[in-house]
Design an enzyme around this catalytic site. Structure first.
Site, PDB file in Angstrom:
ATOM      1  N   LYS A 158      -7.334 -11.001 -23.650  1.00 46.31           N
ATOM      2  CA  LYS A 158      -7.761  -9.880 -24.472  1.00 46.31           C
ATOM      3  C   LYS A 158      -7.836  -8.646 -23.581  1.00 46.31           C
ATOM      4  CE  LYS A 158     -11.815  -9.085 -26.802  1.00 46.31           C
ATOM      5  NZ  LYS A 158     -13.144  -9.493 -27.177  1.00 46.31           N
TER       6      LYS A 158
ATOM      7  N   HIS B 225      -9.199  -5.539 -24.724  1.00 48.01           N
ATOM      8  CA  HIS B 225     -10.295  -4.634 -25.094  1.00 48.01           C
ATOM      9  C   HIS B 225     -11.625  -5.394 -25.011  1.00 48.01           C
ATOM     10  CE1 HIS B 225      -9.044  -6.865 -28.648  1.00 48.01           C
ATOM     11  NE2 HIS B 225     -10.290  -6.751 -29.061  1.00 48.01           N
TER      12      HIS B 225
END
Ligand code: OMP
Length: 224
Positions: free
Chosen positions: A111, A113
């Protein structure tokens, strides 16, 4: 010498056969490339009651194994729900000893963010980690999980699977589980094994299927 099947093992085998989770209409091509007359599809524990039974059986096998650990790790994707239901059942059946056991899993895609990273749940840093997975055949999937634990600063402390197919590992005569035991010095626990399946189904299978099972076991079963 083999331990007699316990009630929770019998009832799991029963559920697996009755719900076609365990099937004998091969040949099935395995991840290792081997051709098997039987296949165990954990994805078919797909109802509330089947999941509940499966989680309880993992919890029982872990408590019986005596493996010492701090965090349950479920490798993506299939290990994730397995580790979650097992953690929940451990709190129920294991008593206070398991109340603070951690639960963690990985994402396959990192991921970019928010928190970032590809691990979710309890930190494995400095912790003893037990891997929960579905089936062990040649042991490839387990090795991938060990790398993730190491990279997270954890200590790989054991494995619990539903089914140990008791097959030769990638490197020779030792079983896949035997190789993991030898290489990492950890316990590997399974709810059921190929021997349990053969014993449990010998009277129920068609003679031709029973024969294929015997032949497969003879060709692929490792000693130790
Ligand atoms: P190894 O990585 O060779 O140990 O294979 C384990 C994986 O094979 C499991 O995580 C499953 O994805 C898959 N598998 C089953 O689910 N059930 C079986 O009966 C056999 C296999 C397999 O392909 O060996």
């Amino acid at each position: 010498s083999k331990m007699p099947l316990q009630d929770y093992q019998r009832s799991l085998l029963d559920l697996a056969v009755n719900n076609s989770i365990l099937k004998f209409s091969g040949p099935y091509t395995l991840k290792s490339g081997r051709q098997s007359p039987y296949f165990f599809n954990c994805g078919l524990f797909n109802t509330a009651s089947l999941l509940s039974a499966l989680g309880s059986a993992y919890a029982r096998a872990i408590v019986d194994s005596g493996i010492q650990f701090d965090v349950l790790f479920g490798p993506a994707y299939k290990g994730i729900p397995l580790a979650a239901i097992t953690a929940a059942k451990l709190a129920d059946v294991g008593g206070g000893k398991y109340a603070d056991i951690g639960y963690a899993f990985n994402r396959k895609e990192a991921k970019t963010h928010g928190e970032g990273g590809n691990l979710v749940g309890a930190s494995m840093e400095g912790k003893r980690v037990l891997v929960i997975d579905d089936v062990i055949t040649a042991g490839t999937a387990i090795r991938e999980a060990v790398e993730i634990i190491k990279a997270a600063g954890g200590t790989f402390s054991g494995v619990c699977v539903v089914l140990d197919r008791q097959e030769k590992g990638a490197s020779g005569d030792l079983s896949a589980i035997g190789e993991v035991r030898k290489e990492f010095g950890v316990k590997v626990s399974a709810i059921i094994t190929l021997d349990d399946i053969v014993e449990f189904t010998q009277d129920a299978l068609e003679p031709a299927q029973a024969k294929e099972m015997q032949e497969y076991r003879k060709a692929w079963k490792a000693e130790g």
